[in-house]
Design an enzyme around this catalytic site. Structure first.
Site, PDB file in Angstrom:
ATOM      1  N   GLY A  14      -4.008   5.886   1.200  1.00  0.00           N
ATOM      2  CA  GLY A  14      -2.602   6.248   1.013  1.00  0.00           C
ATOM      3  C   GLY A  14      -2.350   7.695   1.411  1.00  0.00           C
ATOM      4  N   GLN A  15      -1.098   8.125   1.216  1.00  0.00           N
ATOM      5  CA  GLN A  15      -0.716   9.508   1.555  1.00  0.00           C
ATOM      6  C   GLN A  15      -1.634  10.507   0.856  1.00  0.00           C
ATOM      7  OE1 GLN A  15       3.418  11.740   1.391  1.00  0.00           O
ATOM      8  NE2 GLN A  15       2.590  11.677  -0.688  1.00  0.00           N
ATOM      9  N   SER A  81       2.907   1.806  -5.357  1.00  0.00           N
ATOM     10  CA  SER A  81       3.432   3.150  -5.633  1.00  0.00           C
ATOM     11  C   SER A  81       4.935   3.271  -5.447  1.00  0.00           C
ATOM     12  CB  SER A  81       2.731   4.171  -4.735  1.00  0.00           C
ATOM     13  OG  SER A  81       3.123   3.963  -3.394  1.00  0.00           O
ATOM     14  N   SER A 121       2.924   9.504 -13.276  1.00  0.00           N
ATOM     15  CA  SER A 121       4.175   9.701 -12.539  1.00  0.00           C
ATOM     16  C   SER A 121       5.312  10.163 -13.444  1.00  0.00           C
ATOM     17  CB  SER A 121       4.557   8.368 -11.898  1.00  0.00           C
ATOM     18  OG  SER A 121       5.891   8.398 -11.464  1.00  0.00           O
ATOM     19  N   GLU A 123       8.011   8.972 -13.358  1.00  0.00           N
ATOM     20  CA  GLU A 123       8.768   7.755 -13.704  1.00  0.00           C
ATOM     21  C   GLU A 123       8.435   7.265 -15.111  1.00  0.00           C
ATOM     22  OE1 GLU A 123      11.028   5.715 -11.943  1.00  0.00           O
ATOM     23  OE2 GLU A 123      11.250   7.187 -10.354  1.00  0.00           O
ATOM     24  N   TYR A 145       7.615  -0.109 -12.263  1.00  0.00           N
ATOM     25  CA  TYR A 145       6.624   0.897 -11.851  1.00  0.00           C
ATOM     26  C   TYR A 145       6.392   1.890 -12.990  1.00  0.00           C
ATOM     27  CZ  TYR A 145       4.784   5.058  -9.456  1.00  0.00           C
ATOM     28  OH  TYR A 145       4.035   6.153  -9.107  1.00  0.00           O
ATOM     29  N   HIS A 174       6.349  13.809  -4.156  1.00  0.00           N
ATOM     30  CA  HIS A 174       5.766  14.730  -3.184  1.00  0.00           C
ATOM     31  C   HIS A 174       5.640  14.002  -1.860  1.00  0.00           C
ATOM     32  CE1 HIS A 174       2.638  12.849  -5.637  1.00  0.00           C
ATOM     33  NE2 HIS A 174       1.915  12.784  -4.528  1.00  0.00           N
TER      34      HIS A 174
HETATM   35  P1  NAP Z   1       0.475   5.310  -1.341  1.00  0.00           P
HETATM   36  O1  NAP Z   1       0.545   6.097  -0.069  1.00  0.00           O
HETATM   37  O2  NAP Z   1       1.393   4.162  -1.503  1.00  0.00           O
HETATM   38  O3  NAP Z   1      -1.020   4.780  -1.514  1.00  0.00           O
HETATM   39  C1  NAP Z   1      -1.340   3.778  -2.433  1.00  0.00           C
HETATM   40  C2  NAP Z   1      -2.797   3.407  -2.258  1.00  0.00           C
HETATM   41  O4  NAP Z   1      -3.126   2.363  -3.191  1.00  0.00           O
HETATM   42  C3  NAP Z   1      -3.145   2.893  -0.865  1.00  0.00           C
HETATM   43  O5  NAP Z   1      -4.410   3.369  -0.495  1.00  0.00           O
HETATM   44  C4  NAP Z   1      -3.183   1.382  -1.092  1.00  0.00           C
HETATM   45  O6  NAP Z   1      -4.034   0.694  -0.194  1.00  0.00           O
HETATM   46  C5  NAP Z   1      -3.791   1.337  -2.481  1.00  0.00           C
HETATM   47  N1  NAP Z   1      -3.558   0.025  -3.093  1.00  0.00           N
HETATM   48  C6  NAP Z   1      -2.375  -0.520  -3.449  1.00  0.00           C
HETATM   49  N2  NAP Z   1      -2.566  -1.755  -3.955  1.00  0.00           N
HETATM   50  C7  NAP Z   1      -3.912  -2.003  -3.900  1.00  0.00           C
HETATM   51  C8  NAP Z   1      -4.736  -3.098  -4.281  1.00  0.00           C
HETATM   52  N3  NAP Z   1      -4.216  -4.211  -4.812  1.00  0.00           N
HETATM   53  N4  NAP Z   1      -6.078  -3.002  -4.111  1.00  0.00           N
HETATM   54  C9  NAP Z   1      -6.611  -1.880  -3.565  1.00  0.00           C
HETATM   55  N5  NAP Z   1      -5.880  -0.795  -3.165  1.00  0.00           N
HETATM   56  C10 NAP Z   1      -4.539  -0.866  -3.347  1.00  0.00           C
HETATM   57  O7  NAP Z   1       0.682   6.283  -2.593  1.00  0.00           O
HETATM   58  P2  NAP Z   1       0.655   7.891  -2.655  1.00  0.00           P
HETATM   59  O8  NAP Z   1       2.009   8.394  -2.315  1.00  0.00           O
HETATM   60  O9  NAP Z   1      -0.534   8.401  -1.942  1.00  0.00           O
HETATM   61  O10 NAP Z   1       0.499   8.125  -4.221  1.00  0.00           O
HETATM   62  C11 NAP Z   1      -0.795   8.240  -4.816  1.00  0.00           C
HETATM   63  C12 NAP Z   1      -0.686   7.970  -6.292  1.00  0.00           C
HETATM   64  O11 NAP Z   1       0.212   8.908  -6.889  1.00  0.00           O
HETATM   65  C13 NAP Z   1      -0.151   6.573  -6.630  1.00  0.00           C
HETATM   66  O12 NAP Z   1      -0.806   6.103  -7.787  1.00  0.00           O
HETATM   67  C14 NAP Z   1       1.308   6.834  -6.948  1.00  0.00           C
HETATM   68  O13 NAP Z   1       1.838   5.859  -7.818  1.00  0.00           O
HETATM   69  C15 NAP Z   1       1.222   8.211  -7.600  1.00  0.00           C
HETATM   70  N6  NAP Z   1       2.459   8.984  -7.474  1.00  0.00           N
HETATM   71  C16 NAP Z   1       2.898   9.319  -6.246  1.00  0.00           C
HETATM   72  C17 NAP Z   1       4.070  10.050  -6.135  1.00  0.00           C
HETATM   73  C18 NAP Z   1       4.583  10.474  -4.784  1.00  0.00           C
HETATM   74  O14 NAP Z   1       5.666  11.050  -4.717  1.00  0.00           O
HETATM   75  N7  NAP Z   1       3.844  10.245  -3.714  1.00  0.00           N
HETATM   76  C19 NAP Z   1       4.780  10.440  -7.276  1.00  0.00           C
HETATM   77  C20 NAP Z   1       4.279  10.069  -8.528  1.00  0.00           C
HETATM   78  C21 NAP Z   1       3.102   9.358  -8.614  1.00  0.00           C
HETATM   79  P3  NAP Z   1      -3.483   0.079   1.189  1.00  0.00           P
HETATM   80  O15 NAP Z   1      -3.504   1.215   2.163  1.00  0.00           O
HETATM   81  O16 NAP Z   1      -4.461  -0.991   1.488  1.00  0.00           O
HETATM   82  O17 NAP Z   1      -2.105  -0.436   0.908  1.00  0.00           O
END
Ligand code: NAP
Length: 322
Positions: A14-15, A81, A121, A123, A145, A174
Protein backbone atom coordinates in the site's frame (compact mmCIF):
# COMPACT_ATOMS: atom_id res chain seq x y z
CA UNK A 1 15.96 -0.02 15.64
CA UNK A 2 19.24 -1.85 15.26
CA UNK A 3 20.63 -2.80 11.84
CA UNK A 4 19.48 -6.33 11.02
CA UNK A 5 16.33 -6.01 13.18
CA UNK A 6 13.66 -8.53 12.15
CA UNK A 7 10.59 -6.61 11.01
CA UNK A 8 7.20 -7.88 9.83
CA UNK A 9 5.05 -5.51 7.75
CA UNK A 10 1.43 -6.04 6.73
CA UNK A 11 0.06 -3.83 3.97
CA UNK A 12 3.51 -3.51 2.43
CA UNK A 13 2.09 -3.01 -1.07
CA UNK A 14 0.00 0.00 0.00
CA UNK A 15 0.89 3.70 0.07
CA UNK A 16 2.37 3.72 3.57
CA UNK A 17 3.81 0.22 3.29
CA UNK A 18 5.85 1.20 0.25
CA UNK A 19 7.39 4.20 2.03
CA UNK A 20 7.93 2.14 5.18
CA UNK A 21 9.85 -0.57 3.26
CA UNK A 22 12.16 2.13 1.85
CA UNK A 23 12.85 3.51 5.34
CA UNK A 24 13.42 0.01 6.81
CA UNK A 25 15.84 -1.00 4.07
CA UNK A 26 17.79 2.26 4.62
CA UNK A 27 18.16 1.02 8.22
CA UNK A 28 19.33 -2.43 7.05
CA UNK A 29 16.35 -4.14 8.64
CA UNK A 30 15.56 -7.73 7.75
CA UNK A 31 12.02 -7.34 6.41
CA UNK A 32 9.25 -9.87 5.88
CA UNK A 33 6.19 -8.50 4.07
CA UNK A 34 2.77 -10.13 4.37
CA UNK A 35 1.04 -10.06 1.00
CA UNK A 36 -2.34 -11.25 -0.19
CA UNK A 37 -2.48 -14.83 -1.54
CA UNK A 38 -2.26 -14.70 -5.33
CA UNK A 39 -1.15 -11.07 -5.24
CA UNK A 40 0.87 -10.41 -8.37
CA UNK A 41 2.24 -7.26 -6.74
CA UNK A 42 4.66 -9.30 -4.65
CA UNK A 43 6.90 -9.10 -7.70
CA UNK A 44 6.98 -5.34 -7.15
CA UNK A 45 8.47 -5.58 -3.64
CA UNK A 46 12.13 -4.62 -3.28
CA UNK A 47 14.37 -7.66 -3.81
CA UNK A 48 15.68 -7.54 -0.21
CA UNK A 49 12.17 -8.00 1.22
CA UNK A 50 10.95 -11.53 1.98
CA UNK A 51 7.33 -11.96 0.83
CA UNK A 52 5.02 -14.26 2.81
CA UNK A 53 1.45 -14.68 1.68
CA UNK A 54 -1.40 -14.64 4.19
CA UNK A 55 -4.91 -13.26 3.92
CA UNK A 56 -5.38 -10.77 6.72
CA UNK A 57 -8.67 -12.40 7.74
CA UNK A 58 -6.93 -15.78 8.10
CA UNK A 59 -5.81 -15.84 11.73
CA UNK A 60 -4.09 -19.21 11.43
CA UNK A 61 -2.04 -18.12 8.39
CA UNK A 62 -0.98 -14.93 10.21
CA UNK A 63 0.04 -16.89 13.30
CA UNK A 64 2.23 -19.14 11.11
CA UNK A 65 3.91 -16.14 9.48
CA UNK A 66 4.66 -14.56 12.87
CA UNK A 67 5.97 -17.85 14.21
CA UNK A 68 8.31 -18.34 11.23
CA UNK A 69 9.51 -14.71 10.97
CA UNK A 70 9.93 -14.29 14.74
CA UNK A 71 9.81 -10.49 14.36
CA UNK A 72 11.17 -7.93 16.79
CA UNK A 73 8.84 -5.32 15.25
CA UNK A 74 5.40 -5.72 13.67
CA UNK A 75 3.96 -2.83 11.64
CA UNK A 76 0.31 -3.64 11.03
CA UNK A 77 -0.75 -1.44 8.12
CA UNK A 78 -2.76 -3.92 6.04
CA UNK A 79 -6.45 -3.04 5.92
CA UNK A 80 -9.50 -2.30 3.88
CA UNK A 81 -8.46 1.33 4.10
CA UNK A 82 -11.23 3.25 2.40
CA UNK A 83 -14.40 4.39 4.15
CA UNK A 84 -16.32 4.07 0.88
CA UNK A 85 -15.19 0.44 0.44
CA UNK A 86 -16.18 -0.29 4.04
CA UNK A 87 -19.79 0.70 3.29
CA UNK A 88 -19.77 -1.64 0.29
CA UNK A 89 -18.04 -4.55 2.11
CA UNK A 90 -18.61 -4.18 5.88
CA UNK A 91 -18.13 -7.87 6.73
CA UNK A 92 -14.82 -8.06 4.86
CA UNK A 93 -13.73 -4.79 6.50
CA UNK A 94 -14.32 -6.20 9.99
CA UNK A 95 -12.60 -9.48 9.16
CA UNK A 96 -9.55 -7.91 7.52
CA UNK A 97 -9.05 -4.94 9.83
CA UNK A 98 -10.02 -6.41 13.19
CA UNK A 99 -9.42 -10.18 13.07
CA UNK A 100 -5.90 -9.55 11.76
CA UNK A 101 -5.12 -7.32 14.75
CA UNK A 102 -6.37 -9.92 17.22
CA UNK A 103 -4.34 -12.64 15.49
CA UNK A 104 -1.15 -10.57 15.50
CA UNK A 105 -1.56 -9.63 19.17
CA UNK A 106 -2.21 -13.25 20.07
CA UNK A 107 0.91 -14.33 18.13
CA UNK A 108 3.09 -11.87 20.02
CA UNK A 109 3.01 -14.30 22.94
CA UNK A 110 5.36 -16.51 20.93
CA UNK A 111 7.78 -13.68 20.06
CA UNK A 112 9.40 -12.49 23.24
CA UNK A 113 9.88 -8.71 23.42
CA UNK A 114 8.21 -8.01 20.06
CA UNK A 115 6.82 -4.52 19.48
CA UNK A 116 3.63 -3.94 17.51
CA UNK A 117 2.43 -0.68 15.95
CA UNK A 118 -1.13 -0.58 14.61
CA UNK A 119 -2.14 1.94 11.93
CA UNK A 120 -5.22 3.20 13.74
CA UNK A 121 -7.29 6.04 12.33
CA UNK A 122 -8.93 9.36 13.14
CA UNK A 123 -12.13 7.67 11.93
CA UNK A 124 -12.36 5.95 15.35
CA UNK A 125 -13.56 9.30 16.73
CA UNK A 126 -16.47 9.62 14.28
CA UNK A 127 -18.32 12.90 14.78
CA UNK A 128 -16.08 13.92 17.66
CA UNK A 129 -17.37 16.31 20.29
CA UNK A 130 -13.83 17.69 20.81
CA UNK A 131 -11.87 19.73 18.33
CA UNK A 132 -8.99 19.20 17.97
CA UNK A 133 -9.13 15.56 18.98
CA UNK A 134 -6.60 14.13 21.43
CA UNK A 135 -5.77 10.60 22.55
CA UNK A 136 -8.44 11.11 25.26
CA UNK A 137 -11.27 11.94 22.82
CA UNK A 138 -14.18 9.49 23.08
CA UNK A 139 -14.14 6.65 20.56
CA UNK A 140 -17.48 6.60 18.74
CA UNK A 141 -17.10 5.70 15.08
CA UNK A 142 -19.82 6.37 12.51
CA UNK A 143 -18.62 4.24 9.57
CA UNK A 144 -17.91 0.49 9.19
CA UNK A 145 -14.25 1.37 8.62
CA UNK A 146 -14.25 3.41 11.83
CA UNK A 147 -15.85 0.57 13.78
CA UNK A 148 -13.29 -1.95 12.49
CA UNK A 149 -10.39 0.34 13.40
CA UNK A 150 -11.93 1.21 16.79
CA UNK A 151 -12.15 -2.48 17.67
CA UNK A 152 -8.57 -3.09 16.53
CA UNK A 153 -7.43 -0.01 18.47
CA UNK A 154 -9.12 -1.20 21.65
CA UNK A 155 -7.64 -4.68 21.28
CA UNK A 156 -4.20 -3.07 21.19
CA UNK A 157 -5.03 -1.13 24.38
CA UNK A 158 -6.15 -4.35 26.07
CA UNK A 159 -2.95 -6.19 25.18
CA UNK A 160 -0.84 -3.19 26.25
CA UNK A 161 -2.63 -3.34 29.61
CA UNK A 162 -1.52 -6.96 29.87
CA UNK A 163 2.14 -6.04 29.32
CA UNK A 164 2.63 -6.25 25.54
CA UNK A 165 4.60 -3.53 23.76
CA UNK A 166 1.64 -2.62 21.58
CA UNK A 167 1.04 0.92 20.35
CA UNK A 168 -1.31 2.71 18.02
CA UNK A 169 -0.67 5.54 15.60
CA UNK A 170 -3.99 7.38 15.30
CA UNK A 171 -3.35 8.51 11.76
CA UNK A 172 -5.15 11.48 10.21
CA UNK A 173 -5.42 11.63 6.43
CA UNK A 174 -2.05 11.53 4.73
CA UNK A 175 -1.46 11.68 1.05
CA UNK A 176 1.15 11.24 -1.65
CA UNK A 177 1.41 10.51 -5.36
CA UNK A 178 1.10 6.84 -4.37
CA UNK A 179 -2.58 7.28 -3.44
CA UNK A 180 -4.95 5.75 -6.00
CA UNK A 181 -7.59 7.97 -7.63
CA UNK A 182 -10.29 6.26 -5.57
CA UNK A 183 -9.24 8.70 -2.81
CA UNK A 184 -10.51 12.27 -3.20
CA UNK A 185 -7.12 13.98 -2.91
CA UNK A 186 -5.55 12.06 -5.78
CA UNK A 187 -8.76 12.36 -7.79
CA UNK A 188 -8.38 16.12 -7.38
CA UNK A 189 -4.67 16.38 -8.19
CA UNK A 190 -4.91 14.04 -11.21
CA UNK A 191 -8.01 15.95 -12.36
CA UNK A 192 -6.32 19.34 -11.91
CA UNK A 193 -3.37 18.13 -13.99
CA UNK A 194 -5.72 16.91 -16.73
CA UNK A 195 -7.59 20.25 -16.70
CA UNK A 196 -4.26 22.08 -17.01
CA UNK A 197 -3.40 20.01 -20.07
CA UNK A 198 -6.85 20.41 -21.66
CA UNK A 199 -7.85 16.77 -21.10
CA UNK A 200 -10.74 17.39 -18.67
CA UNK A 201 -13.29 20.20 -18.13
CA UNK A 202 -14.00 20.24 -14.41
CA UNK A 203 -13.70 18.37 -11.09
CA UNK A 204 -16.77 16.45 -9.93
CA UNK A 205 -16.54 15.82 -6.18
CA UNK A 206 -18.77 14.92 -3.21
CA UNK A 207 -19.10 17.14 -0.11
CA UNK A 208 -16.99 20.24 -0.70
CA UNK A 209 -17.29 21.51 2.89
CA UNK A 210 -15.93 18.33 4.59
CA UNK A 211 -12.85 19.41 6.56
CA UNK A 212 -9.85 17.14 6.92
CA UNK A 213 -6.43 17.32 8.53
CA UNK A 214 -4.11 16.33 5.68
CA UNK A 215 -0.43 15.42 5.92
CA UNK A 216 2.41 14.05 3.81
CA UNK A 217 2.55 10.23 3.90
CA UNK A 218 6.36 9.84 4.31
CA UNK A 219 6.18 12.07 7.43
CA UNK A 220 3.52 9.75 8.87
CA UNK A 221 5.68 6.70 8.17
CA UNK A 222 8.48 8.40 10.14
CA UNK A 223 5.97 8.72 12.98
CA UNK A 224 5.30 4.96 12.86
CA UNK A 225 9.04 4.30 13.18
CA UNK A 226 9.36 6.73 16.11
CA UNK A 227 6.41 5.05 17.87
CA UNK A 228 7.99 1.63 17.39
CA UNK A 229 11.19 2.80 19.09
CA UNK A 230 9.51 4.78 21.89
CA UNK A 231 10.53 3.98 25.46
CA UNK A 232 6.94 3.11 26.37
CA UNK A 233 4.04 1.83 24.24
CA UNK A 234 1.04 4.17 23.97
CA UNK A 235 -1.53 5.72 21.64
CA UNK A 236 -0.21 8.62 19.55
CA UNK A 237 -2.19 11.02 17.38
CA UNK A 238 -0.33 11.71 14.13
CA UNK A 239 -1.74 14.84 12.51
CA UNK A 240 -0.80 18.26 11.18
CA UNK A 241 -3.19 20.10 13.51
CA UNK A 242 -4.67 22.13 10.64
CA UNK A 243 -7.78 21.36 8.67
CA UNK A 244 -8.86 22.39 5.18
CA UNK A 245 -12.04 21.78 3.23
CA UNK A 246 -12.22 19.60 0.15
CA UNK A 247 -12.98 22.81 -1.80
CA UNK A 248 -9.75 24.38 -0.49
CA UNK A 249 -7.81 21.26 -1.53
CA UNK A 250 -9.31 21.52 -5.02
CA UNK A 251 -8.55 25.25 -5.27
CA UNK A 252 -4.95 24.70 -4.13
CA UNK A 253 -4.52 21.89 -6.69
CA UNK A 254 -5.88 24.00 -9.55
CA UNK A 255 -3.59 26.85 -8.50
CA UNK A 256 -0.59 24.49 -8.35
CA UNK A 257 -1.48 23.27 -11.86
CA UNK A 258 -1.55 26.87 -13.11
CA UNK A 259 -5.31 26.87 -13.75
CA UNK A 260 -7.27 30.05 -12.94
CA UNK A 261 -10.25 29.19 -10.69
CA UNK A 262 -13.44 30.03 -12.59
CA UNK A 263 -17.10 29.27 -11.84
CA UNK A 264 -18.15 25.72 -12.64
CA UNK A 265 -14.64 24.26 -12.41
CA UNK A 266 -15.37 22.52 -9.08
CA UNK A 267 -18.73 20.74 -8.98
CA UNK A 268 -20.39 18.91 -6.06
CA UNK A 269 -22.44 15.89 -7.12
CA UNK A 270 -24.72 14.39 -4.40
CA UNK A 271 -23.98 10.90 -5.75
CA UNK A 272 -20.42 11.22 -4.39
CA UNK A 273 -21.48 12.34 -0.89
CA UNK A 274 -20.96 9.42 1.50
CA UNK A 275 -23.53 8.34 4.08
CA UNK A 276 -22.79 9.48 7.66
CA UNK A 277 -19.56 11.16 6.66
CA UNK A 278 -17.82 13.09 9.43
CA UNK A 279 -17.80 16.84 8.84
CA UNK A 280 -14.54 17.91 10.48
CA UNK A 281 -11.42 16.12 11.67
CA UNK A 282 -8.39 17.82 13.15
CA UNK A 283 -5.85 16.19 15.41
CA UNK A 284 -3.71 17.45 18.28
CA UNK A 285 -0.33 15.76 17.90
CA UNK A 286 1.19 17.28 21.07
CA UNK A 287 1.97 13.87 22.61
CA UNK A 288 4.11 12.59 19.76
CA UNK A 289 5.72 16.01 19.31
CA UNK A 290 6.75 16.33 22.95
CA UNK A 291 7.59 12.71 23.75
CA UNK A 292 9.11 11.51 20.50
CA UNK A 293 10.16 14.76 18.82
CA UNK A 294 8.10 14.07 15.69
CA UNK A 295 6.75 16.89 13.58
CA UNK A 296 5.65 17.09 9.95
CA UNK A 297 8.14 18.42 7.40
CA UNK A 298 5.68 19.11 4.55
CA UNK A 299 2.67 21.43 4.97
CA UNK A 300 -0.69 21.49 3.15
CA UNK A 301 0.47 23.60 0.20
CA UNK A 302 3.66 21.55 -0.08
CA UNK A 303 1.79 18.27 -0.26
CA UNK A 304 -0.71 19.55 -2.85
CA UNK A 305 2.14 20.94 -4.97
CA UNK A 306 4.06 17.64 -4.83
CA UNK A 307 1.03 15.61 -5.87
CA UNK A 308 0.08 17.96 -8.71
CA UNK A 309 3.69 18.12 -9.98
CA UNK A 310 3.74 14.32 -10.07
CA UNK A 311 0.43 14.14 -11.97
CA UNK A 312 1.53 16.80 -14.49
CA UNK A 313 4.77 14.87 -15.06
CA UNK A 314 2.84 11.64 -15.66
CA UNK A 315 0.80 13.30 -18.42
CA UNK A 316 3.82 15.01 -19.95
CA UNK A 317 5.86 11.77 -19.95
CA UNK A 318 3.04 9.96 -21.78
CA UNK A 319 2.55 12.82 -24.24
CA UNK A 320 5.47 15.30 -24.10
CA UNK A 321 4.42 18.94 -24.75
CA UNK A 322 5.65 20.10 -28.18
P1 NAP B 1 -3.56 1.23 1.31
O1 NAP B 1 -2.68 1.95 0.34
O2 NAP B 1 -4.97 1.01 0.94
O3 NAP B 1 -2.90 -0.19 1.62
C1 NAP B 1 -3.61 -1.21 2.25
C2 NAP B 1 -2.76 -2.46 2.27
O4 NAP B 1 -3.50 -3.52 2.90
C3 NAP B 1 -2.35 -2.96 0.88
O5 NAP B 1 -1.04 -3.45 0.93
C4 NAP B 1 -3.35 -4.10 0.66
O6 NAP B 1 -2.87 -5.11 -0.21
C5 NAP B 1 -3.43 -4.66 2.07
N1 NAP B 1 -4.62 -5.50 2.21
C6 NAP B 1 -5.91 -5.12 2.15
N2 NAP B 1 -6.72 -6.19 2.30
C7 NAP B 1 -5.91 -7.28 2.44
C8 NAP B 1 -6.14 -8.67 2.65
N3 NAP B 1 -7.38 -9.17 2.71
N4 NAP B 1 -5.08 -9.50 2.78
C9 NAP B 1 -3.82 -9.01 2.71
N5 NAP B 1 -3.52 -7.69 2.50
C10 NAP B 1 -4.57 -6.84 2.38
O7 NAP B 1 -3.53 1.98 2.73
P2 NAP B 1 -2.53 3.12 3.26
O8 NAP B 1 -3.05 4.44 2.82
O9 NAP B 1 -1.13 2.74 2.98
O10 NAP B 1 -2.82 3.06 4.82
C11 NAP B 1 -2.04 2.21 5.67
C12 NAP B 1 -2.79 1.97 6.95
O11 NAP B 1 -3.05 3.21 7.60
C13 NAP B 1 -4.16 1.29 6.75
O12 NAP B 1 -4.39 0.41 7.83
C14 NAP B 1 -5.13 2.45 6.83
O13 NAP B 1 -6.41 2.03 7.26
C15 NAP B 1 -4.44 3.34 7.86
N6 NAP B 1 -4.78 4.76 7.72
C16 NAP B 1 -4.46 5.40 6.59
C17 NAP B 1 -4.79 6.74 6.46
C18 NAP B 1 -4.42 7.51 5.22
O14 NAP B 1 -4.80 8.67 5.11
N7 NAP B 1 -3.67 6.92 4.30
C19 NAP B 1 -5.44 7.41 7.50
C20 NAP B 1 -5.75 6.70 8.66
C21 NAP B 1 -5.39 5.37 8.77
P3 NAP B 1 -3.16 -5.07 -1.79
O15 NAP B 1 -2.10 -4.18 -2.37
O16 NAP B 1 -3.03 -6.49 -2.19
O17 NAP B 1 -4.55 -4.52 -1.96
Amino acid sequence: MNPGARVLVTGATGQDGSYLLERLLERDASVTAVTRPGDQLTAGLPAQVRPRTAALDDAEALRRVVHDASPEYIFHLGAVSSVAASWERPAETMAVNTVSTAALLESMASTEGARLVLASSSEIFGSAADSPQTEATAIRPVTPYGVSKAAAHQLVSLWRGRGSFASTAILYNHESPRRPETFVTRKITAGAARIARGLQDHLTLGALDARRDWGWAPDYVDALLAIADAEEPDDFIVASGRSHTVAEFAEAALHAAGVAATDGLIVSDPRFVRPADVAEMVGDASRIRSRLGWSPTVDFDGLVQRMVAHDLALIDQADPPR
